[in-house]
Scaffold this active site. Sequence first.
Site, PDB file in Angstrom:
ATOM      1  N   ALA A 278       0.838  -1.200   0.000  1.00 47.20           N
ATOM      2  CA  ALA A 278       0.000   0.000   0.000  1.00 47.20           C
ATOM      3  C   ALA A 278       0.866   1.240   0.000  1.00 47.20           C
ATOM      4  O   ALA A 278       1.909   1.278   0.651  1.00 47.20           O
ATOM      5  CB  ALA A 278      -0.917   0.026   1.225  1.00 47.20           C
ATOM      6  N   ASP A 279       0.440   2.244  -0.737  1.00 50.80           N
ATOM      7  CA  ASP A 279       1.094   3.549  -0.692  1.00 50.80           C
ATOM      8  C   ASP A 279       0.398   4.483   0.293  1.00 50.80           C
ATOM      9  O   ASP A 279       1.026   5.379   0.841  1.00 50.80           O
ATOM     10  CB  ASP A 279       1.124   4.172  -2.083  1.00 50.80           C
ATOM     11  CG  ASP A 279       2.159   3.508  -2.965  1.00 50.80           C
ATOM     12  OD1 ASP A 279       3.277   4.034  -3.040  1.00 50.80           O
ATOM     13  OD2 ASP A 279       1.863   2.460  -3.553  1.00 50.80           O
TER      14      ASP A 279
END
Length: 415
Positions: A278-279
Amino acid sequence: MDALKSIRTLDQDKIDIVNQLLLPHIIEYVQIETIEQAHDAIRSMKIRGAPAIGSLASLSIASTLSSAVKATPRPDFLASPASLEAYIAPKLEYLVTARPTAVNLGAATRRLAKVLSQAVTAHQQQSEPRVSDTDAAVAIANDIIAEAKLIGGEDKAQNITYVQVGWRLAAQAHRRLEKVPKCSDRVQHWATERHWDSLRIYTNKDFSRGHITPKQPHTIKDLGSYPTIRSLPRYNIHTCRLTSLELHTLSIPSTMICDTMVGSLFQHKSMHAVVVGADRIARNGDTANKIGTYNAAVLAARHKIAFIVVAPTSSVDLSIADGSGIPIEHRPPLEACLVRGALHPPSYDAAGHKVQAQVLITPGAVGETEGGVYNPSFDVTPAELITAIVTEKYVAVKREGEASFELLREAEEAE
């Protein structure tokens, strides 16, 4: 395994990063000497992975200030706390523009900005006798350097924590899932490139200790969109190049697919889980990750396959209620029209490296026409499609009948 490290710091003033654009054919380290070079490396994707770019941004600030403190004569921006703030604050804002979606980058710069602001305010409010403006500026610079180095080291520490407790945490969550991934299971994996966080849950690989668990999952990794007119290619095809390199190096069996093959894979193979990084993760669990993640989540839900997000808590942005508040970066149109790699059959240069090339695969005007290419770097997967969120501190699962997570509660209980 040292060659696979994204960032090397040989001393407090020198930073080297592995140029991910040249992997897997060439391992080349690039020296980052200025904040502007750090910005370019992040923007051009020489370095990727949300924690990694936050680390590089912080370390570039530390390097700049460390060199300034040692210089004779010292630069003008160390003449006073006010001049230091006037110099550094815009630099921090500038670094965020390199990759705005990744929460780690913004979180790192905000931490440094807070140290700077609080120290400047404290100096202004200091009663007599006051230290000189120059000495105060140097002291503040040293405080920022210390905080920046702390940020730079947290990524590695978090990954070691994944090794120590990640598998146990994941297993706790999996016991509450309909399908339980095990070491022998097929897992579709989408990795980040800073110690490959989500992959580490399943490989239990600690680069610094050179240890691998004896049994590994059979990993299905994703190439990037197949180069057809209906599915534009990702310019750098990072997962194919970088995850393939790591899995090959670690002798972990894997199968490569293209984005457009995900549905077929889920139809014809017994998959136990999809694992992604995930960013940025919103408070309700909506998750921004590399473009195409949402597609896989929808297909996983259709086939009742567990969809698990693995990320450090630094990627959780509790200030954003849901995915609608996550800024989505759009890359230059031309990037979607280009692919790069080693020539085949291989050709070698004088240093023995495979000769690489970049080629245009679309009509030239496509990448130059306004509206000709839709090229977001990320999409947002709604929390309702996510089975569990695994961090180094907690595993979040949804309450019965709920469509979203309560990550604020998880964070408070983990403290």
